[in-house]
Structures are given as C-alpha cells and as structure tokens.
Design a protein around this motif. Structure first.
Motif, short mmCIF file in Angstrom:
data_model
loop_
_atom_site.label_atom_id
_atom_site.label_comp_id
_atom_site.label_asym_id
_atom_site.label_seq_id
_atom_site.Cartn_x
_atom_site.Cartn_y
_atom_site.Cartn_z
N ALA A 155 0.84 -1.19 0.00
CA ALA A 155 0.00 0.00 0.00
C ALA A 155 0.87 1.25 0.00
CB ALA A 155 -0.92 0.01 1.21
N GLU A 156 0.32 2.31 -0.55
CA GLU A 156 0.99 3.61 -0.54
C GLU A 156 -0.03 4.68 -0.23
OE1 GLU A 156 2.54 4.27 -4.55
OE2 GLU A 156 1.01 2.89 -5.28
N PRO A 157 0.35 5.74 0.48
CA PRO A 157 -0.60 6.82 0.78
C PRO A 157 -1.13 7.45 -0.50
CG PRO A 157 1.38 7.01 2.13
CD PRO A 157 1.68 5.98 1.08
N LEU A 158 -2.42 7.70 -0.53
CA LEU A 158 -3.05 8.30 -1.70
C LEU A 158 -3.55 9.70 -1.42
CD1 LEU A 158 -4.16 8.00 -4.62
CD2 LEU A 158 -6.25 7.04 -3.61
N HIS A 159 -4.29 9.87 -0.30
CA HIS A 159 -4.94 11.16 -0.06
C HIS A 159 -5.27 11.30 1.42
CE1 HIS A 159 -7.52 14.62 -0.64
NE2 HIS A 159 -8.54 13.98 -0.13
N ASP A 160 -5.11 12.51 1.94
CA ASP A 160 -5.51 12.81 3.31
C ASP A 160 -6.88 13.48 3.29
OD1 ASP A 160 -3.27 11.80 4.60
OD2 ASP A 160 -2.15 13.66 4.38
N GLU A 161 -7.88 12.77 3.79
CA GLU A 161 -9.22 13.35 3.91
C GLU A 161 -9.25 14.35 5.06
OE1 GLU A 161 -12.69 10.29 2.87
OE2 GLU A 161 -11.42 9.61 4.52
N GLU A 162 -9.84 15.51 4.83
CA GLU A 162 -10.06 16.49 5.90
C GLU A 162 -11.55 16.48 6.26
OE1 GLU A 162 -10.04 21.33 6.37
OE2 GLU A 162 -8.43 20.39 5.19
N PHE A 163 -11.85 16.60 7.55
CA PHE A 163 -13.22 16.50 8.02
C PHE A 163 -13.66 17.81 8.66
CE2 PHE A 163 -11.85 12.17 7.69
CZ PHE A 163 -12.98 11.48 7.26
N ALA A 164 -14.96 18.10 8.51
CA ALA A 164 -15.52 19.34 9.06
C ALA A 164 -16.85 19.05 9.73
CB ALA A 164 -15.71 20.38 7.96
N LEU A 165 -17.10 19.75 10.82
CA LEU A 165 -18.40 19.70 11.51
C LEU A 165 -19.30 20.72 10.82
CD1 LEU A 165 -20.18 18.75 13.93
CD2 LEU A 165 -19.19 20.68 15.22
N VAL A 166 -20.39 20.25 10.21
CA VAL A 166 -21.23 21.12 9.38
C VAL A 166 -22.70 20.97 9.75
CG1 VAL A 166 -19.64 21.13 7.41
CG2 VAL A 166 -21.38 19.34 7.59
N ALA A 167 -23.46 22.02 9.41
CA ALA A 167 -24.91 22.01 9.60
C ALA A 167 -25.50 23.06 8.67
CB ALA A 167 -25.28 22.31 11.05
N ALA A 168 -26.81 23.03 8.52
CA ALA A 168 -27.50 24.05 7.73
C ALA A 168 -27.41 25.39 8.46
CB ALA A 168 -28.95 23.65 7.51
N PRO A 169 -27.49 26.52 7.75
CA PRO A 169 -27.36 27.84 8.37
C PRO A 169 -28.33 28.07 9.52
CG PRO A 169 -27.23 28.04 5.99
CD PRO A 169 -27.61 26.62 6.27
N ALA A 170 -29.54 27.51 9.45
CA ALA A 170 -30.52 27.74 10.52
C ALA A 170 -30.01 27.21 11.85
CB ALA A 170 -31.85 27.08 10.16
N TRP A 171 -29.33 26.09 11.84
CA TRP A 171 -28.75 25.56 13.07
C TRP A 171 -27.57 26.41 13.53
CZ3 TRP A 171 -31.10 22.52 16.23
CH2 TRP A 171 -32.02 21.56 15.76
N ALA A 172 -26.74 26.85 12.59
CA ALA A 172 -25.57 27.65 12.95
C ALA A 172 -25.97 28.93 13.65
CB ALA A 172 -24.76 27.95 11.70
N ARG A 173 -27.09 29.54 13.25
CA ARG A 173 -27.53 30.80 13.86
C ARG A 173 -27.93 30.62 15.32
NH1 ARG A 173 -29.56 31.71 8.47
NH2 ARG A 173 -31.57 30.76 8.98
N ARG A 174 -28.25 29.40 15.73
CA ARG A 174 -28.67 29.16 17.11
C ARG A 174 -27.49 28.88 18.04
NH1 ARG A 174 -33.59 24.75 16.30
NH2 ARG A 174 -34.40 25.57 14.33
N LEU A 175 -26.30 28.73 17.48
CA LEU A 175 -25.16 28.29 18.26
C LEU A 175 -24.16 29.40 18.50
CD1 LEU A 175 -24.60 24.90 16.40
CD2 LEU A 175 -25.55 25.21 18.69
#
Length: 294
Positions: A155-175
C-alpha cells in the motif's frame, strides 16, 4: 537443479496469502494441487518452506529468503505474458473503494482511461471487505482507509481526507461562536453508522472529550448523511471533498474551524503479483497524479 515455474508461482501465492486456501483462490487451482506443488518444491530444495499453523501457514526463514529472490522476476514475467501487442489495456482491472470517494474522486480520475479502451469493474465496500477482496484475487486495486497489515498486500498513501463539523445555516444561527460540546447537545446528530466513528473521532480530536450521545439519524451512506444535513436534520462530521459544493453555495456552514483539522489517510493497496500489469499501473498512476488536486 531445475524447478518448474508452476511450483514457484504456487509457492509465492501461498507466501503472499498466508494460506493454501488463499493461494488456491488466487491461482484458480484446487487446494490439493497447491499443497502437492509446495511439497514438491520443498522436496526439490531439500528444506521446509512453511510451518503449518492453526489459521494457515507461516514461512520459514528459507521460505522468506526464496520469496525475496523469486518475487520480482516472477511478477515481471507475468506482466510480460499478460500483455498483448497492439492492445493498450489487455485485461480488465477490478477496483474497490468507499462508495462516496469512488463517485467523487476516483471515477473522474480514471474516466480518460475508460475512454481510451480500459475495461474497469468497480466495487464499493468497507475496508475489511476490500482487503479480503484483494487477498482473494477479486480486486486488483483498492482505496482503503486502513493501511493493510496482511501478508501479500502492499500500500501507498493516496490522499488525506479532511473532516468538518457542518450544519445548515438555521442551526448555525442558534449556536455560539466558537461552538462548544455543551451547546451542541441540543442539535441532532446524523451519522452513517450506529457507532458514529467519524463523529466520535472528531469530538475526541477537536474537543478533547468523548462523545457520549447516540446519533439521532443513522444512514449507511455519507451522501445520504449530507442530504439530510443540508435539509436541516441536524449536524454531522463529513469529509470536506463531499460537502464542498453545499459549503460554497451556503447550504451548509462549518460550525467550527479548528487550527488543525482532523485528517484520515486513504491508501491505495494492491497485490504485487498484479501491480506490474500495464493496465493496473495505468489506473494507479492516474490516481496518484490526480490526488494532489483533490
């Protein structure tokens, strides 16, 4: 002393798969045939090449040394014999990987090869399933989130996945900004598995605490997780390649931007005995060339 190539091929298949059964599947032979060929080679060389163990075989020092010496010449010979003059891709390539990554990244990267005449068969699956497929000879290449530790795979490294915590804008406005684990208690969580491994790893890495909640919605497809989150079902942790368009369109927002986002390395795995084939190398090279742009 002259030894048949068939004996050496069977020996190498047993060495790489770790079992007579696995070698028989790789070679398309009956198990008694492979057993007889290994015994014939041991008799010809005058030394044991394997010790029998409960779950297969373990190579002796002589077996490891013989494998080191014959593997590369046999692989090169098989690659030459597989090529047909005038045929750009003489054999079908069997490729596996995570369904979402295959759709978003892998298939676009190899589309040109298919247009040029490559025959490709693609299978989606989880890491253990994909590695089993490689060992059994059902796959030639696999993209996997787990570095294989199995005999007979590279095996050889192919790609580093990056992860994000996401939500719709309506949820973001409450936080609050920045968001905290306490504030997220009132937000439903969406996951692709009951154990929520992506969410739990993100919580541990970014918040330095354990996620003790169970998901509110579980669906075994990250693309379905994405659709649910965009529709307002709650929050989730997703690979950024999968949600880049909804983020750009404002349909999703990141709830936190950590200084060092969690990463997960994807590996490109194969069996050495097929890795030298022209068409397998073409797929491998296309993926490695495309990966820096992902």
């Amino acid at each position: 002393m002259r030894v048949s190539l068939d004996l050496l091929r069977s020996f190498l298949a047993v060495h790489r798969s770790g079992s007579i059964t696995g070698a028989a599947e790789l070679l398309g032979l009956a198990q008694p045939t492979v057993t007889a060929q290994v015994r014939a080679l041991e008799e010809a060389l005058g030394r044991p090449l394997f010790d029998r163990v409960p779950r297969g075989v373990m190579p002796t020092a002589a077996g490891d040394e013989l494998a080191r010496r014959v593997a590369d010449p046999l692989d090169r010979l098989d690659a030459v014999l597989a090529d047909e003059p005038g045929t750009p891709y003489p054999r079908t390539v069997f490729l596996g990987g995570p369904a979402e990554f295959l759709a978003a990244r892998v298939l676009p990267a190899v589309a040109g090869l298919v247009a040029d005449g490559l025959e490709l068969r693609v299978t989606a699956g989880l890491p253990d399933q994909l590695l089993d497929g490689l060992v059994a000879g059902r796959l030639d290449l696999a993209v996997t989130s787990v570095r294989p530790r199995r005999r007979g795979l590279t095996a050889e490294p192919l790609h580093d996945e990056e992860f994000a915590l996401v939500a719709a804008p309506a949820w973001a406005r409450r936080l609050p900004d920045p968001v905290t684990p306490h504030a997220l208690r009132g937000v439903p969580l969406v996951a692709y598995a009951e154990e929520a491994p992506i969410l739990r790893r993100w919580w541990r890495t970014v918040f330095d605490t354990r996620l003790t909640r169970t998901p509110n919605l579980v669906v075994a497809d990250l693309r379905a997780v994405l659709a649910a989150v965009v529709a307002g079902a709650g929050a989730s942790v997703l690979p950024t390649y999968l949600c880049e368009r909804p983020l750009a369109a404002g349909e999703l927002v990141p709830l936190l931007r950590p200084a060092v986002p969690p990463l997960n390395t994807l590996f490109l795995a194969t069996r050495p005995q097929v890795g030298g084939r022209r068409e397998v190398q073409a797929v491998r090279r296309s993926l490695l060339d495309a990966a820096p742009g992902w």
